[in-house]
Design a protein around this motif. Structure first.
Motif, PDB file in Angstrom:
ATOM      1  N   ALA A 109       0.724  -1.210  -0.027  1.00  0.00           N
ATOM      2  CA  ALA A 109      -0.085  -0.034   0.083  1.00  0.00           C
ATOM      3  C   ALA A 109       0.895   1.148  -0.180  1.00  0.00           C
ATOM      4  O   ALA A 109       0.489   2.249  -0.678  1.00  0.00           O
ATOM      5  CB  ALA A 109      -1.147   0.011   1.334  1.00  0.00           C
ATOM      6  N   ALA A 110       2.003   1.196   0.803  1.00  0.00           N
ATOM      7  CA  ALA A 110       2.880   2.295   1.031  1.00  0.00           C
ATOM      8  C   ALA A 110       3.522   2.536  -0.519  1.00  0.00           C
ATOM      9  O   ALA A 110       3.601   3.751  -1.193  1.00  0.00           O
ATOM     10  CB  ALA A 110       3.787   2.203   1.732  1.00  0.00           C
ATOM     11  N   ALA A 126       9.665   7.886  -5.866  1.00  0.00           N
ATOM     12  CA  ALA A 126      10.356   6.885  -6.023  1.00  0.00           C
ATOM     13  C   ALA A 126      10.335   5.914  -4.547  1.00  0.00           C
ATOM     14  O   ALA A 126      11.220   6.474  -3.889  1.00  0.00           O
ATOM     15  CB  ALA A 126      11.779   6.792  -6.709  1.00  0.00           C
ATOM     16  N   PRO A 127       9.745   4.952  -4.426  1.00  0.00           N
ATOM     17  CA  PRO A 127       9.906   4.267  -3.081  1.00  0.00           C
ATOM     18  C   PRO A 127      11.273   3.608  -2.871  1.00  0.00           C
ATOM     19  O   PRO A 127      11.765   2.995  -3.925  1.00  0.00           O
ATOM     20  CB  PRO A 127       8.754   3.218  -2.998  1.00  0.00           C
ATOM     21  CG  PRO A 127       8.729   2.962  -4.712  1.00  0.00           C
ATOM     22  CD  PRO A 127       8.735   4.041  -5.179  1.00  0.00           C
ATOM     23  N   VAL A 128      11.941   3.724  -1.889  1.00  0.00           N
ATOM     24  CA  VAL A 128      13.114   3.144  -1.564  1.00  0.00           C
ATOM     25  C   VAL A 128      12.753   1.956  -0.688  1.00  0.00           C
ATOM     26  O   VAL A 128      12.648   2.532   0.492  1.00  0.00           O
ATOM     27  CB  VAL A 128      14.148   4.226  -1.170  1.00  0.00           C
ATOM     28  CG1 VAL A 128      15.408   3.469  -0.905  1.00  0.00           C
ATOM     29  CG2 VAL A 128      14.491   4.898  -1.946  1.00  0.00           C
ATOM     30  N   ALA A 165      -4.128  -1.725   5.669  1.00  0.00           N
ATOM     31  CA  ALA A 165      -3.275  -1.194   4.766  1.00  0.00           C
ATOM     32  C   ALA A 165      -3.913  -0.040   3.748  1.00  0.00           C
ATOM     33  O   ALA A 165      -3.226   0.900   3.504  1.00  0.00           O
ATOM     34  CB  ALA A 165      -2.927  -2.199   3.771  1.00  0.00           C
ATOM     35  N   ASP A 166      -5.296  -0.250   3.637  1.00  0.00           N
ATOM     36  CA  ASP A 166      -5.937   0.869   2.456  1.00  0.00           C
ATOM     37  C   ASP A 166      -6.058   2.218   3.205  1.00  0.00           C
ATOM     38  O   ASP A 166      -5.795   3.374   2.661  1.00  0.00           O
ATOM     39  CB  ASP A 166      -7.542   0.552   2.466  1.00  0.00           C
ATOM     40  CG  ASP A 166      -7.355  -0.674   1.363  1.00  0.00           C
ATOM     41  OD1 ASP A 166      -6.378  -0.897   0.678  1.00  0.00           O
ATOM     42  OD2 ASP A 166      -8.626  -1.577   1.232  1.00  0.00           O
ATOM     43  N   GLU A 167      -6.255   2.062   4.704  1.00  0.00           N
ATOM     44  CA  GLU A 167      -6.168   3.228   5.548  1.00  0.00           C
ATOM     45  C   GLU A 167      -4.756   3.894   5.626  1.00  0.00           C
ATOM     46  O   GLU A 167      -4.612   5.237   5.312  1.00  0.00           O
ATOM     47  CB  GLU A 167      -6.760   3.136   7.100  1.00  0.00           C
ATOM     48  CG  GLU A 167      -6.613   4.344   7.809  1.00  0.00           C
ATOM     49  CD  GLU A 167      -7.327   4.110   9.379  1.00  0.00           C
ATOM     50  OE1 GLU A 167      -7.738   4.807  10.057  1.00  0.00           O
ATOM     51  OE2 GLU A 167      -6.921   2.900   9.676  1.00  0.00           O
ATOM     52  N   LEU A 168      -3.527   3.070   5.622  1.00  0.00           N
ATOM     53  CA  LEU A 168      -2.353   3.513   5.649  1.00  0.00           C
ATOM     54  C   LEU A 168      -2.178   4.394   4.206  1.00  0.00           C
ATOM     55  O   LEU A 168      -1.432   5.522   4.220  1.00  0.00           O
ATOM     56  CB  LEU A 168      -1.373   2.356   5.617  1.00  0.00           C
ATOM     57  CG  LEU A 168       0.180   2.680   5.548  1.00  0.00           C
ATOM     58  CD1 LEU A 168       0.732   3.755   6.292  1.00  0.00           C
ATOM     59  CD2 LEU A 168       0.890   1.487   5.411  1.00  0.00           C
ATOM     60  N   GLY A 169      -2.321   3.720   3.097  1.00  0.00           N
ATOM     61  CA  GLY A 169      -2.161   4.217   1.783  1.00  0.00           C
ATOM     62  C   GLY A 169      -3.141   5.680   1.795  1.00  0.00           C
ATOM     63  O   GLY A 169      -2.351   6.491   0.990  1.00  0.00           O
TER      64      GLY A 169
END
Length: 866
Positions: A32-33, A43-45, A138-142
């Motif tokens: 999700a992140a 860009a996710p690391v 996970a959706d809430e985190l996103g």
């Protein structure tokens, strides 16, 4: 979040967000992140696995140093504490994050948290540089992460507009730094880097060539010099890797790819690059130019047309064009006899310092001692101070001590060097060292290394395994690759959590020579082409639907190999296979910006004297006509697309016929005398063919185009119905491109009907989806739609910034020449003729200086509104 120098850089070059979490318990949250980060074009690391030969701590320290934002995800587990360590990797990552780095912390609700994690979270809560929230799913985190990152970018934009002490308003962030930055420190080259910085930054030299043999360190020196020159060029610095360029024409394509310029085929790519570089100071680092020396005059042309442009080139030979300044790179200094007895003095010798540093990377407890000093000095002298040769030798330190290594080199290297006497002296030493390194490997490792020579640029483990198997191999390729990586003959890096491999140019040349000597070069090239041909078949269906974004990223990672494979098929006269290859990846070429290059390849098929099948001709006609449907529609495009549609239909490909009919309809509407009746007939036929073929993506595209025709005829309600049908189909397939296109059109229909809130929602969703897909055209459309919304609401500054950002994005990414389906200028026109004209013009200028990422976040964050 200002980008910092000296960091690892990936090709996308977006703002980088380091995500810290335990790996197993938060898998859904990590996904999700990643999705939230990529939707904002950052860009996710995400550190997953240690990469040999670097210890994990060194690896994630390096990744942290090159990131802009720290995101911590925590739940119940504290994580594993490695031997000889006091804290887990999870806590160590937080400890190592720079104090000034923004930290977003998200804690999942739990009543069973490990005590050490509880203590860490208590410490984080007292850290005034971190913000934190609790979440349940996970959706809430996103949702939280998406909003927080957008707000952070919007705040950065607002801060960039705050008056400085001198009263001036600094421009928003527009840096375009695209430089790779290795994990290791540059050793022994300070003088050369200083000379380059002085030549370009102080003396104003605009074309500087670093010359020297392969393996001497030209690329690394160029990167370090470019890093130091960033501020002189306002951060507009890009690295252009020409390792896979085999002909001068590919130089422009490589430059465009490095700059993010899309080759849409509607204008010469050189013109698009000129537009992208115009009006700013830029430095391009062109690496491995010796392969394309005939393209040197092209650089002179760019320099004459773009006053703010400078080139830093690496090459084994001079370019020999006017204005060139050369800096020759010599081997690193080697020790003399007097140095051996003085360890500090010996360690200060550049070749020794490099060798010892690289040995410690694979053997951390290694020390230079009186007992091994003579052997280390002997190794450096035997290898002539050539950096790559020293690195290859150092990679063997895990199994060979200095004395044993020197003994082997003394015995084997002279003979190996004699075998390549046709090369310059330093190059002979390097090639001899490569040969020496391969002799320490087994037959299977050597066989695989040779086979890897057919790859262009990065390649995946799957690709290596496929070529190896096709060549009759049955070994464990992962195990063999590990040995080659450990030997520094193959380079490994992570991108999108996927391991990618590559060969340095010199090693690749050696591998290809081995294939040629063994008589297996042609077989290996065919195996390579066959893998990517099969991949195109596999990915064809995945490019529509829920796997679309992931599939585009996967193909983009190995784009150089796709190009090499289709080139091989054409050169081999396998025209039907080449056309099928091109057709399978249509959506990838479109989204990733390569339609122009494919158009040129398909034009070759139309010019061949050889017989081609009807479906191949249909494909070639489509690519050479559809992407320029508005250019000369009467004489060339309409007849060509009509023939393409009929050939697809008669060949039993209704989807191909239907797609050609959509482009035919657009061409009919662009003709000198538009023919809406025939266009509507073509679209209705197209829609029927797509439905008969059960191809929902195509059906959605036909519906959108029918809606466009209705909207242009001012039949807003009819258009609205078509767009809603299209969106429903795209959503049912979870197809990002289809959703973005339908939402954009739906936004305009709502706006023209006066439903502003509905229109805003559609444009925001379209922008978000396009940004996540990396579809620049969709991002530009989204910004334009929201500019119209702001103008309709009387928010002059916001309308101007968004419109300016959209214009700049189109110019910088090569999308400025094609006709657009946007009405935002009609909403801006009243403002241009009012008392707000000056305010609007200033806001447009501000927007033109915004990066795509900043503009996207500004457009999506509620706090960004003026």
């Amino acid at each position: 979040m200002t980008p910092r120098a000296g960091r690892i850089r990936t090709p996308d070059q977006r703002l980088r967000v380091f995500v810290s979490s335990t790996l197993q318990e938060l898998a859904a949250e990590r996904r999700a992140a990643r999705s939230a980060i990529e939707e904002l074009r950052m860009a996710p690391v995400m550190f997953e696995l240690g990469a040999r030969p670097h210890p994990p701590r060194d690896l994630y320290r390096a990744y942290l140093e090159q990131s802009d934002v720290f995101v911590g995800l925590y739940w119940e587990r504290y994580g594993w504490v490695a031997p000889d360590e006091e804290v887990s990797g999870l806590e160590d990552e937080y400890n190592l994050a720079p104090t000034a780095m923004p930290k977003l912390i998200y804690i999942r609700h739990s009543s069973a948290r490990e005590p050490r994690l509880t203590a860490l979270l208590d410490r984080i809560r007292s850290d005034d540089t971190a913000s934190y929230k609790s979440f349940s799913t996970a959706d809430e985190l996103g949702e939280y992460l998406r909003g927080d990152l957008a707000t952070m970018l919007a705040e950065r934009f607002d801060a960039s507009r705050a008056p400085s002490p001198g009263g001036a308003t600094p421009p928003p962030e527009t840096r375009l730094t695209r430089l790779p930055s290795p994990l290791t420190e540059l050793i022994g080259r300070r003088r050369e880097v200083d000379e380059l910085v002085d030549l370009i930054g102080t003396a104003g030299a605009r074309l500087v060539t670093i010359i020297g043999p392969g393996g001497i360190g030209k690329s690394r020196v160029a990167i370090d010099a470019a890093e130091r020159l960033q501020d002189r060029f306002d951060g507009h610095v890009a690295f252009v890797d020409l390792a896979s360029a085999t002909q001068p024409a590919l130089v422009i394509a490589a430059m465009a790819q490095a700059l993010g310029v899309r080759d849409t085929g509607d204008a010469p790519l050189a013109d698009k690059v000129t537009m992208a570089l115009g009006g700013r100071r830029s430095l391009l680092v062109l690496d491995n130019f010796e392969q394309v020396l005939d393209a040197a005059p092209l650089l002179s042309t760019f320099l004459s047309e773009i006053p703010g442009l400078s080139f830093l080139v690496t090459s084994r030979s001079l370019l020999r064009v006017s204005g060139e300044h050369a800096v020759e790179l010599a081997p690193l200094a080697v020790p003399d006899a007097d140095d051996v007895d003085d360890l500090p003095r010996l360690l200060a010798v550049p070749s020794v310092a490099l060798f010892v540093a690289r040995v410690r990377a694979v053997k951390p407890d290694f020390e230079l001692t009186p007992g091994n000093a003579a052997a280390v000095a002997g190794i450096c002298r035997a290898l002539d101070g050539v950096p790559l040769a020293l690195e290859l030798a150092a990679a063997r330190a895990r199994v060979l001590g200095p004395k044993a290594m020197l003994k082997r080199l003394d015995r084997q290297l002279p003979l190996l060097v004699e075998g390549v006497r046709d090369l310059p002296e330093r190059q002979r030493t390097l090639r001899g060292t490569i040969e020496w390194s391969t002799r320490l490997l087994g037959e299977a490792e050597n066989g695989l290394l040779a086979q890897l020579g057919v790859f262009a640029g990065d390649f995946s483990l799957d690709a290596a395994e496929a070529v190896h198997a096709e060549m009759g191999g049955d070994a464990d390729v992962l195990l063999l690759l590990g040995a080659l990586v450990d030997s520094s003959l193959v380079r490994q890096r992570e991108r999108d959590d996927v391991s990618l491999f590559s060969l340095l140019t010199t090693v690749r040349e050696y591998a290809l020579e081995r294939l040629e000597a063994d008589g297996t070069l042609e077989a290996a090239r065919r195996a390579h082409a066959e893998y990517y041909r099969s991949l195109s078949e596999e990915m064809s269906s995945a490019l529509t639907g829920r796997l679309q974004a992931e599939s585009v990223r996967r193909l983009a990672r190995e784009y150089d190999n796709l190009r090499a494979a289709i080139r091989y098929l054409i050169d081999a006269g396998e025209f039907d296979a080449a056309a099928r290859f091109a057709w399978n990846l249509y959506i990838f070429w479109w989204v990733d910006g390569h339609l122009g290059e494919v158009r040129g390849l398909m034009a070759e098929l139309l010019r061949t004297d050889a017989a081609i099948s009807d479906v191949t001709r249909a494909t070639a006609l489509y690519y050479t006509r559809a992407i320029v449907f508005w250019q000369d529609p009467d004489e060339v495009v309409v007849p060509g697309l009509s023939e393409s549609a009929e050939l697809f239909r008669s060949s039993g490909d209704p989807s191909g016929s239907a797609l050609a009919l959509i482009s035919l309809a657009l061409a009919l509407l662009s003709a000198r005398e538009p023919d809406p009746v025939r266009a509507d007939e073509a679209l209705e036929t197209s829609l029927g063919q797509f439905r008969d073929a059960h191809f929902r993506w195509g059906e959605a595209m036909a519906l959108v185009t029918l809606g466009r025709v209705a909207l242009l005829a001012r039949k807003e309600h009819a258009a609205l119905n078509r767009f809603e049908e299209s969106l429903a189909l795209a959503e049912s397939e979870r197809d990002d491109l289809g959703m973005a296109i339908a939402l954009h059109h739906l936004g305009w229909a709502h706006l023209l009907l006066g439903a502003i809130d509905h229109a805003r929602h559609c444009f925001e969703r379209s922008l978000t989806v396009s940004a996540g897909l990396g579809h620049d055209e969709g991002v530009a459309y989204g910004l334009e739609g929201l500019a119209a919304i702001a103008a309709a609401a009387g928010d002059v500054e916001r309308a101007g910034r968004l419109a300016g950002a959209a214009t700049s994005l189109r110019e910088r990414s090569g999308l400025y020449n094609a006709p657009t389906f946007s009405f935002h200028e009609a909403y801006l026109a009243p403002l241009r003729g009012s008392d707000a004209a000056d305010t609007l013009a200033a806001a447009v200028a501000e927007g033109e200086r915004m990066s795509s990422e900043t503009a996207t976040a500004y457009a999506l964050a509620p706090e960004a509104a003026s």
